[in-house]
Scaffold this motif. Structure first.
Motif, PDB file in Angstrom:
ATOM      1  N   UNK A  71       0.846  -1.206   0.000  1.00 24.50           N
ATOM      2  CA  UNK A  71       0.000   0.000   0.000  1.00 24.50           C
ATOM      3  C   UNK A  71       0.877   1.251   0.000  1.00 24.50           C
ATOM      4  N   UNK A  72       1.930   1.262   0.837  1.00 29.45           N
ATOM      5  CA  UNK A  72       2.805   2.450   0.899  1.00 29.45           C
ATOM      6  C   UNK A  72       3.505   2.678  -0.439  1.00 29.45           C
ATOM      7  N   UNK A  73       3.912   1.587  -1.092  1.00 30.97           N
ATOM      8  CA  UNK A  73       4.571   1.742  -2.393  1.00 30.97           C
ATOM      9  C   UNK A  73       3.616   2.345  -3.424  1.00 30.97           C
ATOM     10  N   UNK A  74       2.358   1.861  -3.404  1.00 27.42           N
ATOM     11  CA  UNK A  74       1.376   2.397  -4.364  1.00 27.42           C
ATOM     12  C   UNK A  74       1.067   3.855  -4.055  1.00 27.42           C
ATOM     13  N   UNK A  75       0.920   4.192  -2.784  1.00 29.18           N
ATOM     14  CA  UNK A  75       0.618   5.579  -2.422  1.00 29.18           C
ATOM     15  C   UNK A  75       1.784   6.504  -2.791  1.00 29.18           C
ATOM     16  N   UNK A  76       3.008   6.036  -2.616  1.00 25.89           N
ATOM     17  CA  UNK A  76       4.170   6.848  -3.010  1.00 25.89           C
ATOM     18  C   UNK A  76       4.167   7.068  -4.523  1.00 25.89           C
ATOM     19  N   UNK A  77       3.788   6.030  -5.296  1.00 24.27           N
ATOM     20  CA  UNK A  77       3.689   6.176  -6.753  1.00 24.27           C
ATOM     21  C   UNK A  77       2.612   7.196  -7.113  1.00 24.27           C
ATOM     22  N   UNK A  78       1.474   7.142  -6.405  1.00 22.30           N
ATOM     23  CA  UNK A  78       0.372   8.082  -6.660  1.00 22.30           C
ATOM     24  C   UNK A  78       0.829   9.512  -6.375  1.00 22.30           C
ATOM     25  N   UNK A  79       1.504   9.715  -5.240  1.00 23.11           N
ATOM     26  CA  UNK A  79       1.973  11.059  -4.861  1.00 23.11           C
ATOM     27  C   UNK A  79       2.985  11.584  -5.881  1.00 23.11           C
ATOM     28  N   UNK A  80       3.886  10.714  -6.304  1.00 25.26           N
ATOM     29  CA  UNK A  80       4.872  11.124  -7.317  1.00 25.26           C
ATOM     30  C   UNK A  80       4.176  11.473  -8.637  1.00 25.26           C
ATOM     31  N   UNK A  81       3.205  10.640  -9.048  1.00 24.30           N
ATOM     32  CA  UNK A  81       2.474  10.882 -10.289  1.00 24.30           C
ATOM     33  C   UNK A  81       1.696  12.188 -10.247  1.00 24.30           C
ATOM     34  N   UNK A  82       1.072  12.471  -9.099  1.00 25.48           N
ATOM     35  CA  UNK A  82       0.303  13.713  -8.964  1.00 25.48           C
ATOM     36  C   UNK A  82       1.228  14.930  -8.996  1.00 25.48           C
ATOM     37  N   UNK A  83       2.412  14.792  -8.408  1.00 24.85           N
ATOM     38  CA  UNK A  83       3.374  15.905  -8.446  1.00 24.85           C
ATOM     39  C   UNK A  83       3.806  16.171  -9.880  1.00 24.85           C
ATOM     40  N   UNK A  84       4.021  15.102 -10.656  1.00 17.63           N
ATOM     41  CA  UNK A  84       4.388  15.277 -12.064  1.00 17.63           C
ATOM     42  C   UNK A  84       3.231  15.882 -12.853  1.00 17.63           C
ATOM     43  N   UNK A  85       2.014  15.457 -12.515  1.00 18.77           N
ATOM     44  CA  UNK A  85       0.831  15.940 -13.232  1.00 18.77           C
ATOM     45  C   UNK A  85       0.610  17.434 -12.991  1.00 18.77           C
ATOM     46  N   UNK A  86       0.754  17.860 -11.752  1.00 18.89           N
ATOM     47  CA  UNK A  86       0.505  19.280 -11.446  1.00 18.89           C
ATOM     48  C   UNK A  86       1.596  20.158 -12.069  1.00 18.89           C
ATOM     49  N   UNK A  87       2.789  19.564 -12.285  1.00 19.05           N
ATOM     50  CA  UNK A  87       3.852  20.334 -12.942  1.00 19.05           C
ATOM     51  C   UNK A  87       3.585  20.499 -14.432  1.00 19.05           C
ATOM     52  N   UNK A  88       2.732  19.637 -14.972  1.00 13.36           N
ATOM     53  CA  UNK A  88       2.460  19.673 -16.429  1.00 13.36           C
ATOM     54  C   UNK A  88       1.343  20.639 -16.789  1.00 13.36           C
ATOM     55  N   UNK A  89       0.565  21.084 -15.791  1.00 12.58           N
ATOM     56  CA  UNK A  89      -0.566  21.956 -16.127  1.00 12.58           C
ATOM     57  C   UNK A  89      -0.241  23.399 -15.747  1.00 12.58           C
ATOM     58  N   UNK A  90      -1.010  24.309 -16.309  1.00  9.10           N
ATOM     59  CA  UNK A  90      -0.882  25.717 -15.963  1.00  9.10           C
ATOM     60  C   UNK A  90      -1.890  25.991 -14.843  1.00  9.10           C
ATOM     61  N   UNK A  91      -1.386  26.123 -13.640  1.00  9.67           N
ATOM     62  CA  UNK A  91      -2.263  26.259 -12.476  1.00  9.67           C
ATOM     63  C   UNK A  91      -3.137  27.511 -12.549  1.00  9.67           C
ATOM     64  N   UNK A  92      -2.669  28.569 -13.271  1.00 11.67           N
ATOM     65  CA  UNK A  92      -3.473  29.800 -13.360  1.00 11.67           C
ATOM     66  C   UNK A  92      -4.685  29.601 -14.255  1.00 11.67           C
ATOM     67  N   UNK A  99      -6.455  22.396  -7.915  1.00  5.58           N
ATOM     68  CA  UNK A  99      -6.992  22.189  -6.563  1.00  5.58           C
ATOM     69  C   UNK A  99      -7.386  20.734  -6.338  1.00  5.58           C
ATOM     70  N   UNK A 100      -7.977  20.130  -7.387  1.00  5.65           N
ATOM     71  CA  UNK A 100      -8.385  18.729  -7.275  1.00  5.65           C
ATOM     72  C   UNK A 100      -7.164  17.820  -7.101  1.00  5.65           C
ATOM     73  N   UNK A 101      -6.121  18.073  -7.874  1.00  2.78           N
ATOM     74  CA  UNK A 101      -4.894  17.265  -7.762  1.00  2.78           C
ATOM     75  C   UNK A 101      -4.271  17.421  -6.368  1.00  2.78           C
ATOM     76  N   UNK A 102      -4.259  18.672  -5.880  1.00  2.98           N
ATOM     77  CA  UNK A 102      -3.686  18.936  -4.548  1.00  2.98           C
ATOM     78  C   UNK A 102      -4.473  18.195  -3.458  1.00  2.98           C
ATOM     79  N   UNK A 103      -5.810  18.218  -3.593  1.00  2.00           N
ATOM     80  CA  UNK A 103      -6.657  17.541  -2.598  1.00  2.00           C
ATOM     81  C   UNK A 103      -6.409  16.031  -2.621  1.00  2.00           C
ATOM     82  N   UNK A 104      -6.306  15.479  -3.852  1.00  2.70           N
ATOM     83  CA  UNK A 104      -6.058  14.030  -3.958  1.00  2.70           C
ATOM     84  C   UNK A 104      -4.686  13.688  -3.381  1.00  2.70           C
ATOM     85  N   UNK A 105      -3.717  14.569  -3.656  1.00  2.00           N
ATOM     86  CA  UNK A 105      -2.366  14.307  -3.135  1.00  2.00           C
ATOM     87  C   UNK A 105      -2.353  14.337  -1.603  1.00  2.00           C
ATOM     88  N   UNK A 106      -3.099  15.278  -1.023  1.00  2.99           N
ATOM     89  CA  UNK A 106      -3.155  15.337   0.445  1.00  2.99           C
ATOM     90  C   UNK A 106      -3.767  14.069   1.037  1.00  2.99           C
TER      91      UNK A 106
END
Length: 200
Positions: A71-92, A99-106
């Motif tokens: 479970x911890x390995x999968x959650x770490x993969x999810x957190x890493x993937x979400x960090x990469x995803x939020x870097x790919x979008x224009x937050x403005x 906000x949705x990605x940040x909430x899921x990451x939290x």
């Protein structure tokens, strides 16, 4: 009655009295020996039961640890993937998505912290295993003492259990003072030590 007959009569009476005393003593020994033999025979049963409980809780704890680790390995993969995803979008321009990605990451981070808490809580198995090994060791010590006492009753007494405990006993490693509260305290000390090292 002659003196010889008198002495013979008294000797016979004394011998009868001694025979009765010996008979009573033997009966008392028999009454003492039986519960000792019964206790000695039950000690290995108790230690075997403790060993079975320890083995079953160890197997269950290891299975849970394996699952939680996945479970911890999968959650770490999810957190890493979400960090990469939020870097790919224009937050403005995609504020809602950010906000949705940040909430899921939290939530993923919360799940990861909870999983680590479960792993830490599973230390109970190590503590209980040590406590049961300590209890089994005490029982084996009692068995040895009973063996020595029964050996004093003569031939056959020392082998009342029908086994040689020294050959069949497992090697036991334990801390006689093992306690979950103490272990948590030690873990707190370790965490504090690392926190101080990081702050330097």
């Amino acid at each position: 009655m002659t003196d010889t007959q008198d002495i013979y009569g008294r000797l016979q009476s004394e011998l009868s009295s001694i025979a009765l005393s010996v008979s009573g003593l033997l009966e008392a020994v028999r009454q003492i020996r039986e519960p000792l033999v019964e206790s000695q025979q039950k000690v290995p049963q108790a230690t075997n039961q403790l060993d079975k409980i320890s083995a079953q809780t160890e197997a269950a704890a290891h299975r849970m640890l394996d699952v939680v680790e996945h479970i911890t390995q999968r959650e770490e993969d999810v957190i890493t993937g979400l960090a990469q995803l939020i870097a790919m979008i224009d937050a403005r321009q995609q504020a809602d998505v950010a906000m949705l990605i940040t909430a899921i990451r939290q939530k993923a981070e919360s799940n990861l912290n909870d999983a680590y808490a479960i792993m830490e809580a599973l230390q109970f198995q190590d503590i209980t295993s040590q406590q049961m090994n300590h209890a089994a060791s005490l029982l084996e010590d009692i068995e040895d003492r009973l063996q020595n006492i029964l050996g004093g009753f003569g031939p056959g007494g020392s082998s009342a259990s029908g086994e040689d405990p020294a050959r069949t006993r497992p090697t036991r490693a334990f801390d006689p003072h093992a306690d979950l509260a103490n272990k948590q305290a030690r873990q707190t000390d370790i965490d504090s030590m690392f926190a101080k090292a990081k702050s330097r």
